[in-house]
Scaffold this motif. Structure first.
Motif, PDB file in Angstrom:
ATOM      1  N   LEU A 108     -79.283  65.405  45.398  1.00 14.20           N
ATOM      2  CA  LEU A 108     -79.165  63.950  45.261  1.00 14.20           C
ATOM      3  C   LEU A 108     -78.931  63.557  43.804  1.00 14.20           C
ATOM      4  N   TYR A 109     -79.577  64.277  42.906  1.00 15.70           N
ATOM      5  CA  TYR A 109     -79.400  63.987  41.487  1.00 15.70           C
ATOM      6  C   TYR A 109     -77.961  64.261  41.047  1.00 15.70           C
ATOM      7  N   GLN A 110     -77.386  65.348  41.518  1.00 13.69           N
ATOM      8  CA  GLN A 110     -75.983  65.653  41.197  1.00 13.69           C
ATOM      9  C   GLN A 110     -75.059  64.593  41.802  1.00 13.69           C
ATOM     10  N   LEU A 149     -89.137  60.675  48.960  1.00 16.07           N
ATOM     11  CA  LEU A 149     -88.136  59.934  48.195  1.00 16.07           C
ATOM     12  C   LEU A 149     -87.534  58.809  49.027  1.00 16.07           C
ATOM     13  N   SER A 150     -87.277  59.070  50.301  1.00 13.48           N
ATOM     14  CA  SER A 150     -86.690  58.044  51.165  1.00 13.48           C
ATOM     15  C   SER A 150     -87.614  56.830  51.290  1.00 13.48           C
ATOM     16  N   GLU A 151     -88.935  57.062  51.314  1.00 20.77           N
ATOM     17  CA  GLU A 151     -89.904  55.957  51.400  1.00 20.77           C
ATOM     18  C   GLU A 151     -89.943  55.177  50.084  1.00 20.77           C
ATOM     19  N   VAL A 155     -79.729  58.083  46.762  1.00 20.92           N
ATOM     20  CA  VAL A 155     -78.965  58.569  45.607  1.00 20.92           C
ATOM     21  C   VAL A 155     -79.278  57.707  44.382  1.00 20.92           C
ATOM     22  N   THR A 156     -79.309  56.394  44.563  1.00 20.40           N
ATOM     23  CA  THR A 156     -79.643  55.491  43.453  1.00 20.40           C
ATOM     24  C   THR A 156     -81.092  55.712  43.021  1.00 20.40           C
ATOM     25  N   ALA A 157     -81.980  55.971  43.968  1.00 18.17           N
ATOM     26  CA  ALA A 157     -83.378  56.248  43.629  1.00 18.17           C
ATOM     27  C   ALA A 157     -83.475  57.529  42.798  1.00 18.17           C
ATOM     28  N   ALA A 158     -82.637  58.515  43.085  1.00 20.94           N
ATOM     29  CA  ALA A 158     -82.613  59.744  42.282  1.00 20.94           C
ATOM     30  C   ALA A 158     -82.193  59.411  40.854  1.00 20.94           C
ATOM     31  N   SER A 171     -84.005  69.569  42.351  1.00 26.43           N
ATOM     32  CA  SER A 171     -84.513  70.065  43.628  1.00 26.43           C
ATOM     33  C   SER A 171     -84.951  68.944  44.573  1.00 26.43           C
ATOM     34  N   ILE A 172     -84.795  67.711  44.172  1.00 27.90           N
ATOM     35  CA  ILE A 172     -85.271  66.592  44.984  1.00 27.90           C
ATOM     36  C   ILE A 172     -84.305  66.291  46.126  1.00 27.90           C
ATOM     37  N   GLU A 173     -84.900  66.159  47.315  1.00 22.62           N
ATOM     38  CA  GLU A 173     -84.155  65.789  48.518  1.00 22.62           C
ATOM     39  C   GLU A 173     -84.825  64.575  49.136  1.00 22.62           C
ATOM     40  N   GLU A 174     -84.251  64.036  50.189  1.00 27.63           N
ATOM     41  CA  GLU A 174     -84.787  62.826  50.831  1.00 27.63           C
ATOM     42  C   GLU A 174     -86.242  62.973  51.236  1.00 27.63           C
ATOM     43  N   ASN A 175     -86.634  64.157  51.699  1.00 27.79           N
ATOM     44  CA  ASN A 175     -87.994  64.362  52.196  1.00 27.79           C
ATOM     45  C   ASN A 175     -88.942  64.965  51.163  1.00 27.79           C
ATOM     46  N   THR A 176     -88.495  65.068  49.927  1.00 31.81           N
ATOM     47  CA  THR A 176     -89.345  65.601  48.868  1.00 31.81           C
ATOM     48  C   THR A 176     -90.450  64.594  48.554  1.00 31.81           C
TER      49      THR A 176
END
Length: 164
Positions: A3-5, A50-52, A62-65, A83-88
């Motif tokens: 997501l960061y990339q 992250l999604s929450e 993506v913007t939150a990243a 390494s951050i994903e939606e469910n991290t």
């Protein structure tokens, strides 16, 4: 692709000046709202997937990243952004003094002048941090002036010794 990339590619993909300005104007408004929320709720550590967190801040993941990239150096425990994903699981435990300093360093006057800071750091603390920031960023010159003592140690003025 992380997501960061994706965030970095999105930020760099703005080809025209107009698109670039619109992208950053929209993002900076969202960022400002995030910081207002965090400062208003200073005693609450925002945490969750992250999604929450993106949902709390009214952003897509993506913007939150991208937001996490900006606040990462102000966290007590910085995140591994790649390494951050939606469910991290994310924990935004903020060092507010460091956050204020970093906002000064980023020259983000729209953030370090937010009225919510009044309830987070005292005015004296903010002045102290500003003073530390300015002291750390003073330009220092190694140039020897004409009337300064000569660096060779002769005791003469530079202009009468090595500068002649």
């Amino acid at each position: 692709m992380s997501l960061y990339q994706q965030w970095r590619e999105l930020a760099q993909s703005q080809t025209t000046r107009k698109d670039y300005e619109k992208f950053w104007k929209d993002y900076l408004e969202k960022e400002k709202k995030c910081y207002e929320y965090l400062l208003e709720n200073k005693d609450q550590v925002v945490s969750g997937k992250l999604s929450e967190i993106a949902s709390i801040f009214g952003m897509d993941v993506v913007t939150a990243a991208g937001f996490l990239d900006g606040i990462n150096t102000s966290l007590v425990s910085p995140l591994d952004l790649d390494s951050i994903e939606e469910n991290t699981e994310i924990r935004l435990e903020i060092d507010f003094e460091k956050l204020y300093y970093n906002m000064l360093d980023a020259k983000a006057h729209w953030l370090y002048t937010l009225p919510q800071w009044d309830n987070v750091l005292s005015e004296e603390t903010r002045k102290r941090i500003t003073k530390e920031y300015r002291r750390a960023n003073i330009a220092v010159s190694n140039k020897v002036g004409r009337n300064d003592p000569c660096p060779c140690g002769s005791g003469k003025k530079y202009k009468k010794c090595c500068g002649a």
